[in-house]
Design a protein around this motif. Structure first.
Motif, PDB file in Angstrom:
ATOM      1  N   HIS A  10       0.438  -0.740  -0.337  1.00 11.15           N
ATOM      2  CA  HIS A  10       0.134  -0.641   0.278  1.00 11.15           C
ATOM      3  C   HIS A  10       0.831   1.597  -0.061  1.00 11.15           C
ATOM      4  N   ILE A  11       2.134   1.459   1.010  1.00  7.68           N
ATOM      5  CA  ILE A  11       2.480   2.559   1.029  1.00  7.68           C
ATOM      6  C   ILE A  11       3.221   2.593  -0.026  1.00  7.68           C
ATOM      7  N   TRP A  12       3.970   1.580  -0.868  1.00  8.03           N
ATOM      8  CA  TRP A  12       4.770   1.231  -2.306  1.00  8.03           C
ATOM      9  C   TRP A  12       3.730   2.932  -3.509  1.00  8.03           C
ATOM     10  N   LYS A  13       2.240   2.522  -3.463  1.00 11.66           N
ATOM     11  CA  LYS A  13       2.130   3.768  -4.606  1.00 11.66           C
ATOM     12  C   LYS A  13       1.674   4.858  -3.884  1.00 11.66           C
ATOM     13  N   LEU A  14       2.518   5.412  -2.786  1.00  9.01           N
ATOM     14  CA  LEU A  14       2.538   6.752  -2.197  1.00  9.01           C
ATOM     15  C   LEU A  14       4.154   6.894  -2.785  1.00  9.01           C
ATOM     16  N   LEU A  15       5.079   6.363  -3.463  1.00  8.16           N
ATOM     17  CA  LEU A  15       6.406   6.270  -3.939  1.00  8.16           C
ATOM     18  C   LEU A  15       6.978   6.382  -5.384  1.00  8.16           C
ATOM     19  N   ARG A  16       7.110   7.593  -6.228  1.00  7.59           N
ATOM     20  CA  ARG A  16       7.346   7.793  -7.125  1.00  7.59           C
ATOM     21  C   ARG A  16       8.335   6.792  -7.838  1.00  7.59           C
ATOM     22  N   PRO A  17       8.433   5.984  -9.525  1.00  9.12           N
ATOM     23  CA  PRO A  17       9.054   5.281  -9.560  1.00  9.12           C
ATOM     24  C   PRO A  17      10.282   5.539  -9.133  1.00  9.12           C
ATOM     25  N   GLY A  18      11.494   4.997  -9.090  1.00 11.17           N
ATOM     26  CA  GLY A  18      13.459   5.308  -8.453  1.00 11.17           C
ATOM     27  C   GLY A  18      13.532   5.916  -7.214  1.00 11.17           C
ATOM     28  N   ASP A  33       9.272  -4.701  25.826  1.00 14.74           N
ATOM     29  CA  ASP A  33       8.697  -5.095  25.029  1.00 14.74           C
ATOM     30  C   ASP A  33       9.111  -6.093  24.655  1.00 14.74           C
ATOM     31  N   ASP A  34       9.766  -7.418  23.633  1.00 14.06           N
ATOM     32  CA  ASP A  34      10.461  -8.564  23.766  1.00 14.06           C
ATOM     33  C   ASP A  34      10.943  -8.215  22.133  1.00 14.06           C
ATOM     34  N   VAL A  35      11.436  -7.184  22.136  1.00 11.32           N
ATOM     35  CA  VAL A  35      12.358  -7.011  20.499  1.00 11.32           C
ATOM     36  C   VAL A  35      13.859  -7.436  20.678  1.00 11.32           C
ATOM     37  N   THR A  36      14.686  -8.427  19.474  1.00 10.75           N
ATOM     38  CA  THR A  36      15.375  -9.094  19.671  1.00 10.75           C
ATOM     39  C   THR A  36      16.357  -8.030  19.005  1.00 10.75           C
ATOM     40  N   GLY A  37      16.056  -7.629  18.000  1.00 13.80           N
ATOM     41  CA  GLY A  37      17.077  -6.502  17.213  1.00 13.80           C
ATOM     42  C   GLY A  37      16.023  -5.600  16.869  1.00 13.80           C
ATOM     43  N   VAL A  38      16.832  -4.604  16.135  1.00 11.64           N
ATOM     44  CA  VAL A  38      16.103  -3.723  15.115  1.00 11.64           C
ATOM     45  C   VAL A  38      17.058  -3.825  14.082  1.00 11.64           C
ATOM     46  N   PHE A  39      16.423  -3.607  12.110  1.00 11.64           N
ATOM     47  CA  PHE A  39      16.745  -3.739  11.664  1.00 11.64           C
ATOM     48  C   PHE A  39      16.565  -2.390  10.546  1.00 11.64           C
ATOM     49  N   PHE A  40      17.469  -2.130   9.551  1.00  8.87           N
ATOM     50  CA  PHE A  40      17.397  -1.010   8.809  1.00  8.87           C
ATOM     51  C   PHE A  40      17.565  -1.394   7.195  1.00  8.87           C
ATOM     52  N   ALA A  41      16.780  -0.858   6.731  1.00  7.84           N
ATOM     53  CA  ALA A  41      16.640  -1.789   5.120  1.00  7.84           C
ATOM     54  C   ALA A  41      16.092  -0.430   4.645  1.00  7.84           C
ATOM     55  N   LYS A  42      17.374  -0.005   3.052  1.00  3.32           N
ATOM     56  CA  LYS A  42      17.103   0.770   2.076  1.00  3.32           C
ATOM     57  C   LYS A  42      16.627  -0.166   0.844  1.00  3.32           C
ATOM     58  N   ALA A  43      15.458   0.114   0.336  1.00  4.97           N
ATOM     59  CA  ALA A  43      14.926  -0.388  -1.623  1.00  4.97           C
ATOM     60  C   ALA A  43      14.566   0.586  -1.521  1.00  4.97           C
ATOM     61  N   ARG A  44      14.001   0.706  -3.321  1.00  2.00           N
ATOM     62  CA  ARG A  44      13.713   1.178  -4.437  1.00  2.00           C
ATOM     63  C   ARG A  44      12.814   1.027  -4.833  1.00  2.00           C
ATOM     64  N   LYS A  45      11.805   1.585  -5.688  1.00  7.32           N
ATOM     65  CA  LYS A  45      10.740   0.957  -6.341  1.00  7.32           C
ATOM     66  C   LYS A  45      11.165   1.669  -7.712  1.00  7.32           C
ATOM     67  N   ASP A  46      11.601   0.309  -7.912  1.00  7.90           N
ATOM     68  CA  ASP A  46      11.915   0.322  -9.598  1.00  7.90           C
ATOM     69  C   ASP A  46      10.803   1.232 -11.001  1.00  7.90           C
TER      70      ASP A  46
END
Ligand SMILES: C[S@@+](CC[C@H](N)C(=O)[O-])C[C@H]1O[C@@H](n2cnc3c(N)ncnc32)[C@H](O)[C@@H]1O
Ligand SMILES: O=S(=O)(c1ccc2c(c1)CN[C@@H](CF)C2)N1CCSCC1
Length: 273
Positions: free
Chosen positions: A192-200, A260-273
């Motif tokens: 759903h949030i992918w649609k909020l992003l421009r290509p690239g 909370d019972d969080v064990t780790g945190v992730f950071f992701a950088k991704a692109r909409k092609d």
């Protein structure tokens, strides 16, 4: 899960959030020991460094940055506000949007002093510590709106909220996994949030690993989709993003403080092609 079942599960999650307490949430997660700038192994320097690096890479650029599920926090846009000249904050709850407006209008009654975060990001930018006031002013200048959002809606924002081309960059921290009843809903929300992003355009996504619940206030236990790295990568791919990099932080034992019972945190950088 059938459509009716999905709607019931999303409604149950929304009901949990009616008791969310912004001040308590900030206290639990954004004050020591979790937010300890003096500790080398603290999560704060790690997260702010991930965001600083990503926002200062040449491929991340444009006019408009949208923060998905801002909550009552601002740390997630402290680097981005130097790169984008328009920032839109969003949240599902009016109590969180009010908290953000109080800071934006420099009113009394803000639940957290963001100065240490502003100062730390100035340090990452090679600026003098006292430049934090300039950064605060810059952030207040570029925040263009604070809007309602529901990532479970196929169209998460109001139809006219963004330019037709979409946002140049999305950032979202600890939102999708903590508002979704299950992994399928998490993946659908990514779509759903992918649609909020421009290509690239880019998505900078920070989230909890191995977390099954957290307290959003005294006695306000909120279920979370427990994620592992492979699931994060698979969900990004399934919702049409190209993953550029994934970084992971494992929470030291003494930062597991019972909220909370969080064990780790992730950071992701991704692109909409
Ligand atoms: C764990 S908090 C994350 C807040 C902040 N981004 C951070 O980094 O701490 C999750 C946020 O998601 C919001 N939220 C709840 N349901 C949502 C929905 N359906 N769509 C978007 N946001 C939602 C909550 O109001 C809350 O502010
Ligand atoms: O990574 S944190 O420890 C953190 C920050 C926020 C959250 C969690 C963890 C885990 N539960 C989430 C519930 F959705 C919220 N952190 C707190 C200090 S400042 C940087 C972020």
């Amino acid at each position: 899960m059938e459509e009716k079942g999905r709607e019931k599960a999303v409604a149950a999650m929304a009901a949990c959030y009616q008791r969310f307490d912004p001040a308590a949430y900030l206290q639990y997660n954004y004050t020591p020991p979790r937010a300890d700038f003096a500790r080398k192994d603290s999560i704060v320097p790690w997260k702010l460094a991930c965001l600083h690096r990503a926002f200062t890479e040449d491929d991340v650029s444009g006019e408009l940055l949208v923060d998905i599920g801002s909550g009552p926090t601002l740390y997630q846009v402290l680097s981005g506000c130097e790169v984008f000249n328009k920032v839109i904050l969003t949240d599902f709850l009016e109590v969180n949007r009010q908290e953000l407006r109080r800071w934006l209008q420099d009113e009394a009654g803000c639940s957290l002093d963001w100065t240490p975060y502003l100062q730390h990001v100035c340090k990452l930018e090679g600026r003098r510590l006292s430049a934090w006031t300039e950064k605060a002013a810059k952030l207040r200048q570029v925040i263009a709106d604070i809007l309602p959002i529901d990532v479970h809606c196929s169209q998460p924002l109001a139809p006219d909220a963004l330019p037709s081309a979409g946002a140049d960059c999305l950032v979202s921290c600890f939102c999708l996994e903590s508002v979704s009843p299950d992994l399928a809903a998490f993946t659908r929300a990514l779509g759903h949030i992918w649609k909020l992003l421009r290509p690239g355009g880019h998505l900078l996504l920070i989230g909890a690993l191995g977390e099954s619940y957290y307290f959003g206030g005294p006695g306000v236990r909120i279920p979370v989709v427990p994620l592992n790295e492979a699931q994060v990568c698979a969900s990004l791919k399934e919702s049409s993003y190209t993953l550029i990099r994934l970084e992971v932080y494992t929470l030291p034992q003494d930062m597991r403080v019972g909220v909370d019972d969080v064990t780790g945190v992730f950071f992701a950088k991704a692109r909409k092609d």
